[in-house]
Write an enzyme that holds these catalytic residues in place. Structure first.
Site, PDB file in Angstrom:
ATOM      1  N   LYS A 100      59.502  48.272  35.893  1.00  0.00           N
ATOM      2  CA  LYS A 100      59.620  49.672  36.328  1.00  0.00           C
ATOM      3  C   LYS A 100      60.614  50.428  35.431  1.00  0.00           C
ATOM      4  CE  LYS A 100      58.097  48.272  40.878  1.00  0.00           C
ATOM      5  NZ  LYS A 100      58.067  48.485  42.306  1.00  0.00           N
ATOM      6  N   GLU A 150      53.245  53.416  43.064  1.00  0.00           N
ATOM      7  CA  GLU A 150      54.194  54.488  42.731  1.00  0.00           C
ATOM      8  C   GLU A 150      53.506  55.605  41.949  1.00  0.00           C
ATOM      9  OE1 GLU A 150      57.119  51.770  41.202  1.00  0.00           O
ATOM     10  OE2 GLU A 150      57.305  51.030  43.249  1.00  0.00           O
ATOM     11  N   GLU A 205      48.557  45.081  46.511  1.00  0.00           N
ATOM     12  CA  GLU A 205      49.968  45.342  46.815  1.00  0.00           C
ATOM     13  C   GLU A 205      50.057  46.297  47.996  1.00  0.00           C
ATOM     14  OE1 GLU A 205      52.584  44.759  43.172  1.00  0.00           O
ATOM     15  OE2 GLU A 205      51.625  46.677  42.848  1.00  0.00           O
ATOM     16  N   HIS A 223      49.057  51.733  40.130  1.00  0.00           N
ATOM     17  CA  HIS A 223      50.211  51.247  40.897  1.00  0.00           C
ATOM     18  C   HIS A 223      50.552  52.234  42.019  1.00  0.00           C
ATOM     19  CE1 HIS A 223      54.305  50.133  41.949  1.00  0.00           C
ATOM     20  NE2 HIS A 223      53.976  48.931  41.527  1.00  0.00           N
ATOM     21  N   ASN A 279      56.835  43.563  36.595  1.00  0.00           N
ATOM     22  CA  ASN A 279      56.849  45.018  36.432  1.00  0.00           C
ATOM     23  C   ASN A 279      58.304  45.463  36.504  1.00  0.00           C
ATOM     24  OD1 ASN A 279      56.560  47.756  36.590  1.00  0.00           O
ATOM     25  ND2 ASN A 279      55.431  47.772  38.521  1.00  0.00           N
ATOM     26  N   GLY A 285      58.964  46.740  47.397  1.00  0.00           N
ATOM     27  CA  GLY A 285      60.367  47.112  47.333  1.00  0.00           C
ATOM     28  C   GLY A 285      61.062  47.199  48.674  1.00  0.00           C
ATOM     29  N   SER A 315      57.361  42.558  47.396  1.00  0.00           N
ATOM     30  CA  SER A 315      58.519  41.760  47.815  1.00  0.00           C
ATOM     31  C   SER A 315      58.309  40.251  47.635  1.00  0.00           C
ATOM     32  CB  SER A 315      58.914  42.103  49.256  1.00  0.00           C
ATOM     33  OG  SER A 315      59.309  43.461  49.343  1.00  0.00           O
TER      34      SER A 315
END
Ligand code: PGA
Length: 257
Positions: A13, A106, A174, A104, A11, A180, A220
């Site tokens: 992003k 985000e 996730e 996701h 991904n 991140g 991560s």
């Protein structure tokens, strides 16, 4: 040995430029054919990469990307219309994407997407012929309050009644606190929830869905921790953010070897 083919998604992003994408693709020259690899560039670069896939000639970058599937990072639940800033599954397919990432963290937590909207988008993307990387995961305070399973089961439950065919869905677990942040779930923590998710599929969907659905870990993942995670029975691959922009992505793709 599981019959589920190992799957690694990159991904990217909101990162990259055409030139940088060429470099990222070249990193995958040592890609294992044992692994299904899917990369999700920003929308505007899909067509660029798709053209390379279809005209590879003698160009090494084009040849490498030929073996890698493309994914969108999001899409809307309608095929067209007055939805400024959105794109449809059909448009993704038109520029060569076979996959889309939905749910996701985000999208959920930065852009406020709720379970209902995400479920409608998953159902519509599948109906339009895309495969879906469906992301779920708990926040740190939810884990600390022992709500991890409740949250993840709730996120899966939101799509349950809207989805008939699970063969085109890959679930990505996730944990939000691991995305991140450099704080990876331990292999044991990840395996525990992956096993619970597989049981959820058994109890709520079917034995077949439980046996065949790939459950990815994301958060991560790095070249240094991927092998230990990949060795766990219910971890069928990864969804990788930060490390998919670095040379170590090739090691992650090959983490089962
Ligand atoms: P990360 O992102 O690997 O940078 O933690 C994972 C993701 O967002 O899918």
């Amino acid at each position: 040995m599981s019959s589920r083919k190992f799957f690694v998604g990159g991904n990217w992003k909101m990162n990259g430029s055409k030139g940088e994408l060429d470099n990222l693709v070249n990193l995958l020259a040592k890609n294992s054919s044992e692994t299904e690899v899917v990369v999700a560039p920003p929308f505007v670069f899909l067509d660029y990469l798709h053209n390379k896939k279809t005209n590879f000639g003698n160009n090494i970058t084009n040849y490498i990307i030929f073996f890698i599937a493309l994914s969108g990072q999001n899409c809307y639940k309608e095929s067209k219309g007055a939805f400024t800033g959105e794109i449809s599954p059909k448009m993704l397919k038109d520029v060569g994407a076979d996959w889309v990432i939905l749910g996701h963290s985000e999208r959920r937590h930065v852009f406020g997407e709720k379970d209902d909207l995400i479920a409608d988008k998953v159902a519509f993307a599948l109906k339009e012929g895309l495969s879906v990387i469906f992301c779920i995961g708990e926040k740190i305070e939810e884990r600390e309050n022992n709500l991890t399973e409740k949250i993840c089961f709730g996120q899966l439950g939101a799509i349950k009644d809207k989805i008939k065919d699970w063969s085109k869905i890959v679930v990505a677990y996730e944990p939000v606190w691991a995305i991140g942040t450099g704080k990876t779930a331990t292999p044991e923590q990840a395996q525990e929830i992956h096993q619970a998710l597989r049981k959820w599929l058994h109890d709520n969907i079917s034995q077949d869905a439980s046996n065949k659905t790939r459950i990815l870990y994301g958060g991560s993942v790095t070249g240094a921790n991927c092998k230990e995670l990949a060795a766990k029975a219910d971890i069928d691959g990864f969804l990788v953010g930060g490390a998919s922009l670095k040379p170590e992505f090739a090691n992650i793709v090959n983490s089962k070897n």
